[in-house]
Design an enzyme around this catalytic site. Structure first.
Site, PDB file in Angstrom:
ATOM      1  N   HIS A  87       2.993   7.035  -6.847  1.00 26.87           N
ATOM      2  CA  HIS A  87       2.245   8.249  -7.175  1.00 26.87           C
ATOM      3  C   HIS A  87       3.182   9.462  -7.173  1.00 26.87           C
ATOM      4  O   HIS A  87       3.069  10.353  -8.017  1.00 26.87           O
ATOM      5  CB  HIS A  87       1.122   8.427  -6.153  1.00 26.87           C
ATOM      6  CG  HIS A  87      -0.001   9.296  -6.615  1.00 26.87           C
ATOM      7  ND1 HIS A  87      -1.071   9.599  -5.810  1.00 26.87           N
ATOM      8  CD2 HIS A  87      -0.236   9.945  -7.778  1.00 26.87           C
ATOM      9  CE1 HIS A  87      -1.910  10.377  -6.463  1.00 26.87           C
ATOM     10  NE2 HIS A  87      -1.418  10.607  -7.664  1.00 26.87           N
ATOM     11  N   HIS A 109       0.829  -1.207   0.000  1.00 24.31           N
ATOM     12  CA  HIS A 109       0.000   0.000   0.000  1.00 24.31           C
ATOM     13  C   HIS A 109       0.865   1.259   0.000  1.00 24.31           C
ATOM     14  O   HIS A 109       0.674   2.159  -0.835  1.00 24.31           O
ATOM     15  CB  HIS A 109      -0.907  -0.011   1.241  1.00 24.31           C
ATOM     16  CG  HIS A 109      -1.726   1.227   1.410  1.00 24.31           C
ATOM     17  ND1 HIS A 109      -3.041   1.306   1.020  1.00 24.31           N
ATOM     18  CD2 HIS A 109      -1.426   2.446   1.928  1.00 24.31           C
ATOM     19  CE1 HIS A 109      -3.506   2.520   1.276  1.00 24.31           C
ATOM     20  NE2 HIS A 109      -2.539   3.230   1.830  1.00 24.31           N
ATOM     21  N   GLU A 110       1.799   1.338   0.908  1.00 23.67           N
ATOM     22  CA  GLU A 110       2.623   2.547   1.001  1.00 23.67           C
ATOM     23  C   GLU A 110       3.465   2.735  -0.254  1.00 23.67           C
ATOM     24  O   GLU A 110       3.738   3.866  -0.667  1.00 23.67           O
ATOM     25  CB  GLU A 110       3.498   2.516   2.253  1.00 23.67           C
ATOM     26  CG  GLU A 110       2.726   2.566   3.559  1.00 23.67           C
ATOM     27  CD  GLU A 110       1.814   3.775   3.659  1.00 23.67           C
ATOM     28  OE1 GLU A 110       2.164   4.849   3.118  1.00 23.67           O
ATOM     29  OE2 GLU A 110       0.733   3.654   4.272  1.00 23.67           O
ATOM     30  N   HIS A 157       1.688   4.775  -2.773  1.00 22.56           N
ATOM     31  CA  HIS A 157       1.883   6.217  -2.591  1.00 22.56           C
ATOM     32  C   HIS A 157       3.221   6.651  -3.199  1.00 22.56           C
ATOM     33  O   HIS A 157       3.318   7.709  -3.832  1.00 22.56           O
ATOM     34  CB  HIS A 157       1.894   6.566  -1.099  1.00 22.56           C
ATOM     35  CG  HIS A 157       0.554   6.537  -0.439  1.00 22.56           C
ATOM     36  ND1 HIS A 157      -0.509   7.290  -0.884  1.00 22.56           N
ATOM     37  CD2 HIS A 157       0.114   5.876   0.661  1.00 22.56           C
ATOM     38  CE1 HIS A 157      -1.556   7.086  -0.092  1.00 22.56           C
ATOM     39  NE2 HIS A 157      -1.200   6.233   0.846  1.00 22.56           N
TER      40      HIS A 157
END
Length: 669
Positions: free
Chosen positions: A466, A459-460, A463
């Site tokens: 992104h 998940h991290e 980021h």
């Protein structure tokens, strides 16, 4: 030039020169940064030429470089390596930084120039930037009269001080509340590695011969899944849920209540009925009412599912289920129904393999990225690692840093930060970091992750992608600088590759034998994905609706009893189900009282609508392919906030998102 913040770094990608940075560099750099920035603003305001895009908007984008450099490094340190010296500095710097922001956005002369910049002849990104500045000034209070602005400044300063106090108290109370036990027998059920980590943590904390279970930020603690000693489970759960609630010098409840009251007053000054209305005014959600409608529709079904799950748990336990029993018996039922024992899978999830052969492997297959660890580049702590990221054509994309282990100076939870933001205007590439809180094993032992920790790691990194993929001109729009209820979407999508056949086969291998995780076990994990969604959705909605309740209070309201306020908020939402407490209670709800998620914790499930629909697209379009990855990158990940995020989604998906995939995923159909 002995202060390393006063000039751009000469290291690759302008990585901050951490080996040169000392604590006594921060305050002088902030003071220089404040002064330089205000001088640059004065130059913009006093210009004789009529305001235009170049002399006003571009000038604003270029201004404040020294301040930006020091702030990005300092505020990462205040979260990930918050030493007493850093905490003392933050107490001084935070209110000054808030006041400085007010000096910029409450400057009427500057607002007048910004508001007169014409968008005629500008490209779409530039025109969007002009409107973004106008809206930002208005939301900050630039149109208020002098008396209202004076009060607004005072409110912002006090809120900054209170937020810093909340964060520092919570860190201390989380460390203080770690569960210390005398014998290994009290930790029966934990793996030998976990018990070794607990012994090492106790030794480090000055308790040789004992065992210390450190706390992670959410209510649920990983050890509750396997601890067989019910008393130990109860003690660990109560240590978690009582953080910040006791008046022992670390209490946070009065701070939280005061912050909610001040935020309500500030919202009224700005013309809003509540802080929740103000905070959601510039999000992708069309209205606060729309948010409440969505959450309100999900809550009854979630609690119904949780109650149905509890029936099965009580049958397995043979006694009523308390909150500290839930995770333990949920795993028992999962194992019985689906033949999946999550605890036993840790031997297949070794950190190095998860990173190199899982996360990086998936990024290579999707986007063509390669990762080279740069041992010659230094982080802010010896445990921080640095990788150079290169694009498919071999050109440098940026740097990725990883700080994976828990320590007393690190806040709980997991997050991504930027040290350098991508911007074509400034000629910079992204330098980003992931922070996690994995217990560090004894020296020489492998770092074995729980399945939840694998999810968090993927998940991290979503980021991080992104940020790394950002391809915008102006730093205001860079990377993850998107609405709060959109920012979680790309990171949630990246979780889909955890059990993707090609990916899991590459990284999920026994740390001793190298044997892959059996395919039938992966199938069972996939079949079991909806098990526990009643619990997961209920605990999440409890936190999201508690957040909105705190930020729905009107100006002038006084919260005398925060504990009773929390109880009533959960009861009103239909989520007062004691076996499933909210993911965060008020006392340790760092997201909303010491983070950027006030009135925005709903964002996780709001953006999950986009995520679930995107996962369906990947599955129907061939999955893990360069063509799919490049489409997702080009149309969405690279765009930052340079176009409307929902338009970016439409450009990627070809239509608006549908909610049905989310409802199916969470068992809410």
């Amino acid at each position: 030039m002995s202060n390393p913040f006063l000039a751009p770094s000469t290291l690759p990608y302008q990585l901050p020169p951490f080996g040169m940075i000392q604590d006594d560099h921060y305050l002088p750099a902030f003071e220089t940064g404040f002064a330089e920035h205000l001088a640059e603003i004065d130059t913009i305001v006093s210009a004789q030429e009529p305001a235009d895009f170049e002399n006003t908007i571009v000038a604003l984008e270029r201004a404040g470089e020294t301040l930006r450099r020091v702030a990005l490094v300092f505020y990462n340190s205040s979260s990930s390596h918050s030493t007493p010296a850093i905490q003392e500095l933050e107490t001084e710097v935070a209110p000054r930084y808030a006041a400085h922001q007010d000096n910029i956005f409450l400057n009427r002369g500057l607002f007048e120039r910004v508001n007169t910049v014409s968008t005629d002849g500008l490209d779409a990104e530039a025109a969007r930037l002009v409107q973004e500045y106008v809206d930002r000034f208005i939301r900050a209070g630039a149109q208020l009269d002098d008396a209202a602005q004076d009060r607004l400044r005072a409110l912002n300063t006090e809120l900054s001080q209170l937020s810093t106090d909340f964060q520092q108290r919570l860190l201390k109370d989380t460390n203080r509340s770690a569960l210390l036990v005398d014998t290994a027998e009290e930790l029966a059920g934990l793996s030998a590695d976990d018990i070794g980590s607990a012994a090492a943590a106790a030794e480090s904390a000055g308790h040789p011969g004992k065992y210390l279970l450190t706390l992670i930020l959410p209510t649920a603690q990983p050890a509750l899944e396997t601890l067989t000693n019910r008393t130990t489970r109860q003690r660990l759960h109560e240590a978690s849920v009582n953080r910040g609630f006791t008046d022992n010098g670390y209490g946070t409840l009065t701070i939280a209540a005061r912050m909610a009251e001040l935020r309500a007053e500030r919202a009224a000054l700005l013309g809003f009925d509540s802080h929740a209305a103000a905070a959601t005014d510039d999000q992708t959600a069309p209205s606060l009412d729309a948010i409440h409608r969505m959450l309100g529709q999900l809550a009854p079904a979630a609690v119904r599912n949780a109650r149905e799950e509890m029936v099965e748990l009580e049958a397995a336990a043979g006694h009523p289920i308390e909150a500290w029993d839930w995770a333990y018996y949920s795993e028992k039922v999962r194992a019985a129904k689906f033949d999946v024992d999550l605890a036993s899978l840790r031997q297949y999830f070794e950190l190095e393999r998860v990173l190199e052969d899982g996360i990086f492997f998936a990024a290579n297959r999707l986007y063509g990225l390669t990762f080279t660890e740069r041992d010659d580049l230094e982080g802010y702590h010896p445990e921080v690692r640095v990788w150079e990221v290169k694009d498919a054509d071999g050109t440098g994309l940026g740097l990725f840093l990883g700080d994976y282990y828990t320590r007393d100076t690190k806040n709980g939870g997991a997050w991504m930060n930027s040290f350098v933001e991508q911007s074509a205007l400034n000629g910079t590439h992204a330098v980003v970091i992931n922070n996690l809180n994995i217990p560090k094993p004894p020296a020489g032992e492998p770092t074995l992750l729980t399945f939840d920790q694998v999810v968090t790691t993927f998940h991290e990194f979503g980021h991080a992608l992104h940020g790394l993929f950002s391809s915008v001109t102006y730093p205001t729009f860079s990377g993850t600088s998107v609405p709060r209820d959109f920012v979680e979407y790309p990171s949630q999508v990246n979780e889909m590759w955890i059990l993707w056949p090609e990916v899991v086969a590459n990284y999920a291998k026994h740390y001793q034998t190298g044997e892959p995780l059996p395919a039938e076990t992966v199938d069972k994990l996939l079949a079991a994905q909806t098990w526990g969604e009643g619990f997961a959705t209920t605990e999440y909605l409890g936190a999201a609706l508690l957040d909105l309740a705190w930020h729905a209070i009107p100006a002038g309201a006084t919260i005398e009893d925060p504990v009773e306020f929390e109880r009533e908020a959960l009861a009103t939402a239909g989520l007062d189900f004691s076996p499933v407490p909210p993911r965060y209670r008020t006392g340790y709800f760092k997201h909303i009282f010491a983070g950027g998620y006030s009135a925005a914790y709903y964002a996780y499930i709001w953006s999950e609508v986009l995520d679930a629909d995107t996962v369906e697209w990947f599955k129907s379009s061939g999955g893990l392919t360069r063509e799919n990855g490049d489409h997702f990158r080009t149309e969405l990940l690279s765009r930052g906030n340079s176009i409307d995020p929902l338009q970016a989604f439409r450009n990627f998906r070809g239509r608006d998102a549908m909610i049905e995939p989310l409802l199916t995923r969470r068992g809410l159909v």
